[in-house]
Enzyme design. Structure first.
Site, short mmCIF file in Angstrom:
data_model
loop_
_atom_site.label_atom_id
_atom_site.label_comp_id
_atom_site.label_asym_id
_atom_site.label_seq_id
_atom_site.Cartn_x
_atom_site.Cartn_y
_atom_site.Cartn_z
N LYS A 280 36.99 46.23 27.13
CA LYS A 280 36.92 45.19 28.16
C LYS A 280 35.47 45.03 28.61
O LYS A 280 34.80 46.01 28.92
CB LYS A 280 37.81 45.58 29.34
N GLU A 363 56.68 45.22 39.71
CA GLU A 363 56.99 44.93 41.11
C GLU A 363 58.44 45.23 41.47
O GLU A 363 58.71 45.74 42.57
CB GLU A 363 56.67 43.47 41.42
N ARG A 391 58.77 38.58 41.95
CA ARG A 391 59.43 39.29 40.86
C ARG A 391 60.38 40.37 41.37
O ARG A 391 61.12 40.95 40.59
CB ARG A 391 58.36 39.91 39.95
#
Length: 620
Positions: A280, A363, A391
């Site tokens: 990344k 979640e 969610r």
């Protein structure tokens, strides 16, 4: 002219040599840093996916084949290579190019993707539809930035493995979410397995033993031995246990090896899991050194890097207050769903590691776990963005609500959030939270109110409680009111009811109206559920005009509730104006632009009040 300027469609990539491809990847990284530094956006993840994106566009026709991103913020290189280079000047701006896949922008964008862990489900649905229609279109699901931490991804993997439909799942592993493979034999077998020749040999090998007498028995025996050896050396058989053919890990910054892997995957008549390792932030040293800081950035000077100065925000104030509360009560614990830094819990996690949990992008699991903690005597505080709390709706009702568990939901990014657009605006939480019986909802308008209301939510409340607050800093209002409802400004002509950060807009609108001789009474709500409507209704009865200002959708909004109460109680007013976001998805843009677009800025509110009063006078 650079190579990038010669790329207008993915077909142009096929004209480049290996050396030119390397040069192109370097130019793409320079382009991303230069452009994202002007507009802001998701930088580090896109710097890491350059070679993988190039390889995918070389091996698939994304205008026909379906490439489903998960999560969608890693789509910048894809957009750049599919004819949208000019769109980067307006990236994430009002009326400009989205920072997420958007089918309305290009036929190369298969599906909108703002949340995580759904791509395999979507891709499987597409593969099924293509099988039913007899289409030869290919489907690829591309996961990254922790999307594989979400349970939904594993549900889809289990189902896809059983269906045996041809589809490719690519894991862009930029955080080593799967254990790193070690050893020379592991690397050798991984390299061998990505070659198309290996897959061709496997297919021929299988057909041969199907024809030989006793061949099926020999094949099964060999397959078991191979699986046992592979499991001991590669440690990656979980995906094959689910029914996928595993390939990798592959160096995600080697286009040639990536293309070989994709070519091999396309030869498999069934589901393939391709594991790609990337870095990344690759190619931009500041992002390589601090990928979290460069995950999502505002505009910055690329020579100096991102300004890491800490300015107070509602999120940071929440984090500071949590540490103060936790110091007084050992039962208090904090939970994040892959948003530790974003929700302001970095310092809490460092100071109280035993009382902090980051569940990953889970979640629903986080909400249910909090219910379990509460049932066992802890006081859990789940810090979560409003858009992601959606969610967890089933768990809000089933695990938290029914048993009236004392779980505190710190609902960050409530209301409009700006440039991330329709997938990230927190405009539905009031409707779904207030639908949970026994829920208490606080709406602080300032930092000091957030501190005080969070303390009340944690220490004084019983049952489920939410504290909803916006992204960024506070406005002109810095006072503290802990009343369910309070008159902030007295007036005689109009009652303006509002809450949260919108109080600043209401105060500005009141000043504009005062200049036109209209006296506005502002009623600020501190608790939205259960709603204490008496003060607002009595004020509206006295002034004869009611305006309710909110940055949420109209369904379930406070304005509708107050209008219904007026009717039920037989209170007559001249005019009612509900200023909210309506029942629609709101596009991207700065909050100021979106307020004007939605008609909830101070000027629009003032104009609506003037129009309403004039209309009332005409009727009389």
């Amino acid at each position: 002219m650079g190579l990038l300027e010669r790329i207008s469609t993915p077909a142009d990539l096929k004209l480049l040599s290996d050396q030119e491809i390397k040069q192109l990847c370097a130019e793409i990284r320079t382009f991303l840093v230069e452009n994202v530094s002007k507009t802001g956006g998701h930088l580090a993840s896109n710097l890491g996916i350059v070679e993988l994106s190039v390889a995918i566009e070389q091996e698939f026709d994304t205008s026909k084949d379906r490439l489903v991103f998960d999560v969608g913020h890693q789509c910048y290189v894809h957009k750049l290579l599919t004819g949208r280079r000019s769109g980067f000047s307006s990236l994430r701006q009002y009326g400009g190019m989205s920072g997420f896949p958007k089918p309305g922008e290009s036929k190369s964008d298969a599906f909108i993707a703002g949340h995580a862990s759904n791509s395999i489900s979507v891709a499987l649905g597409m593969a099924r539809a293509f099988e039913l229609s007899g289409s030869d279109r290919r489907v690829v699901a591309l996961l990254g930035d922790g999307a594989l931490t979400g349970g939904m991804a594993y549900e889809a993997l289990c189902d896809a493995g059983v269906r045996k439909l041809p589809m490719i799942v690519i894991l862009n592993d930029n955080g080593m979410s799967i254990t790193k493979n070690v050893g020379g034999m592991s690397r050798h077998l991984a390299h061998l397995r990505i070659r198309p020749g290996y897959t061709k040999f496997k297919n021929a090998y299988r057909r041969f033993f199907a024809l030989v007498p006793g061949g099926r028995y020999i094949y099964r025996l060999c397959h078991r031995l191979k699986t046992a050896l592979k499991g001991a050396l590669l440690r990656c058989t979980i995906f094959e246990d689910m029914g996928f053919q595993y390939m990798g890990p592959v160096d995600g910054h080697d286009v040639r090896r990536l293309r070989l892997a994709l070519q091999s995957a396309k030869l498999v008549n069934g589901p393939v899991f391709l594991h790609v390792i990337t870095q990344k932030g690759k190619g931009y040293p500041p992002a390589e050194a601090n990928p979290d800081l460069y995950h999502g950035v505002s505009s910055f000077d690329p020579d100096k890097g991102v300004d890491a100065a800490c300015r107070p925000t509602f999120s940071s104030v929440f984090g500071e207050t949590m540490m103060e509360l936790a110091a007084r009560d050992r039962r208090i614990c904090a939970v994040s769903a892959a948003m530790t830094s974003g929700t302001g819990l970095t310092h809490f996690a460092a100071r109280y590691p035993e009382r902090f949990v980051d569940t990953g992008i889970c979640e629903a699991h986080a909400a249910a776990m909090c219910a379990g903690e509460a049932a066992a005597g802890a006081i859990p505080v789940f810090a979560v963005y409003s858009t992601f709390l959606q969610r967890s709706f089933d768990m809000l009702i089933h695990d938290v609500g029914i048993m009236r568990q004392h779980v505190v939901f710190a609902v960050d990014r409530a209301g409009l959030v700006g440039e991330d657009g329709e997938t990230h605006h927190g405009i539905f939480d009031l409707a779904y939270l207030s639908a949970v019986p026994g829920m208490t909802i606080y709406a602080p308008s300032s930092f000091s109110e957030l501190r005080a209301m969070l303390k009340l939510a944690v220490e004084d409340c019983r049952g489920p409680v939410a504290v909803r607050y916006p992204r960024g800093g506070e406005g002109a209002y810095t006072g503290t009111s802990l009343q369910p409802a309070e008159v902030i400004r007295s007036g005689v002509d109009v009652t303006l009811v509002t809450y949260g950060i919108m109080l600043n807009t209401a105060l500005e609108a009141a000043e504009l109206l005062e200049q036109q001789g209209i006296s506005v009474e502002i009623v600020k709500l501190g608790i939205l559920c259960p709603l204490c409507s008496d003060l607002a209704l009595s004020s509206a009865a006295a002034t004869g005009n009611l305006v309710v200002l909110e940055d949420v959708v109209s369904t379930g909004c406070i304005g509708q509730q107050l209008a219904a109460q007026l009717r039920l109680r037989g209170i007559s007013v001249e005019h009612i104006v509900l200023k909210n976001l309506g029942n629609r998805f709101i596009p991207q843009g700065s909050n100021d632009e979106l307020y004007r677009f939605c008609g909830i800025d101070a000027q629009s509110v003032a104009a609506a009040v003037v129009e309403g009063i004039q209309l009332g006078k005409k009727k009389t």
